[in-house]
Motif scaffolding. Structure first.
Motif, short mmCIF file in Angstrom:
data_model
loop_
_atom_site.label_atom_id
_atom_site.label_comp_id
_atom_site.label_asym_id
_atom_site.label_seq_id
_atom_site.Cartn_x
_atom_site.Cartn_y
_atom_site.Cartn_z
N GLU A 5 56.87 -57.39 -21.47
CA GLU A 5 57.61 -57.32 -20.22
C GLU A 5 58.06 -58.70 -19.74
O GLU A 5 59.04 -58.81 -19.02
N LYS A 8 61.68 -59.65 -20.25
CA LYS A 8 62.55 -58.87 -19.36
C LYS A 8 62.55 -59.46 -17.96
O LYS A 8 63.60 -59.57 -17.32
N GLY A 59 68.50 -52.41 -13.19
CA GLY A 59 67.18 -52.65 -13.73
C GLY A 59 66.17 -51.61 -13.31
O GLY A 59 66.50 -50.52 -12.87
N GLY A 60 64.95 -51.97 -13.45
CA GLY A 60 63.84 -51.13 -13.07
C GLY A 60 62.54 -51.77 -13.51
O GLY A 60 62.40 -52.13 -14.67
N PHE A 61 61.64 -51.96 -12.55
CA PHE A 61 60.38 -52.63 -12.83
C PHE A 61 59.25 -51.94 -12.09
O PHE A 61 59.47 -51.22 -11.12
N SER A 62 58.04 -52.25 -12.48
CA SER A 62 56.86 -51.80 -11.76
C SER A 62 56.77 -52.60 -10.46
O SER A 62 57.43 -53.64 -10.30
N ASP A 65 55.82 -56.13 -11.20
CA ASP A 65 56.93 -56.91 -11.75
C ASP A 65 57.95 -57.26 -10.67
O ASP A 65 58.50 -58.36 -10.66
N TRP A 66 58.21 -56.32 -9.75
CA TRP A 66 59.12 -56.63 -8.64
C TRP A 66 58.54 -57.74 -7.77
O TRP A 66 59.27 -58.62 -7.30
N PRO A 97 62.21 -48.02 -10.09
CA PRO A 97 61.02 -48.10 -10.94
C PRO A 97 61.41 -48.35 -12.39
O PRO A 97 62.60 -48.30 -12.74
N PRO A 98 60.41 -48.57 -13.25
CA PRO A 98 60.73 -48.77 -14.67
C PRO A 98 61.50 -47.56 -15.21
O PRO A 98 61.22 -46.42 -14.86
N LYS A 99 62.47 -47.86 -16.04
CA LYS A 99 63.24 -46.78 -16.67
C LYS A 99 62.43 -46.18 -17.81
O LYS A 99 61.69 -46.89 -18.48
N LYS A 101 61.23 -45.04 -21.31
CA LYS A 101 61.49 -45.60 -22.65
C LYS A 101 62.21 -44.55 -23.49
O LYS A 101 61.89 -43.38 -23.45
#
Length: 102
Positions: A5, A8, A59-62, A65-66, A97-99, A101
């Motif tokens: 991650e 990214k 995007g998209g993160f946890s 991560d944000w 949120p995370p996209k 996979k």
């Protein structure tokens, strides 16, 4: 955060910091891409002050991560209070949120 991650997040940080000139021209149109919710106006105002919003909307993160992304924006000079960090991070984590996979 895993080692996979980190690139990214680093890429998102670079992209987010590089588009300040374009933001002034296209930010009003991009605001319509942000979902309604507590923090929408704050994200629009603060984030688009330095860059366009496509790195956020694409995007998209946890949540963690944000938090890292927002802290890196502060490290690069964004003026964001601790209270705003919480609102912005919550808004981004809920709406981007995370996209999944593929």
């Amino acid at each position: 955060m895993t080692k996979r991650e980190l690139p990214k997040i680093a890429a998102a940080t670079i992209v987010l910091s590089g588009a300040a000139a374009m933001a002034a021209l296209i930010a009003p149109a991009l605001a319509q891409d942000l979902p309604n919710g507590n923090g929408r106006d704050m994200v629009q105002m603060i984030c688009s002050g330095c860059h366009d919003l496509s790195p956020i909307t694409d995007g998209g993160f946890s949540r963690q991560d944000w938090e890292t992304v927002v802290k890196s924006m502060i490290d690069m000079g964004a003026t964001i209070t601790p209270e705003q960090v919480t609102v912005i991070t919550n808004y981004l984590a809920v709406n981007f949120p995370p996209k999944p996979k593929q």
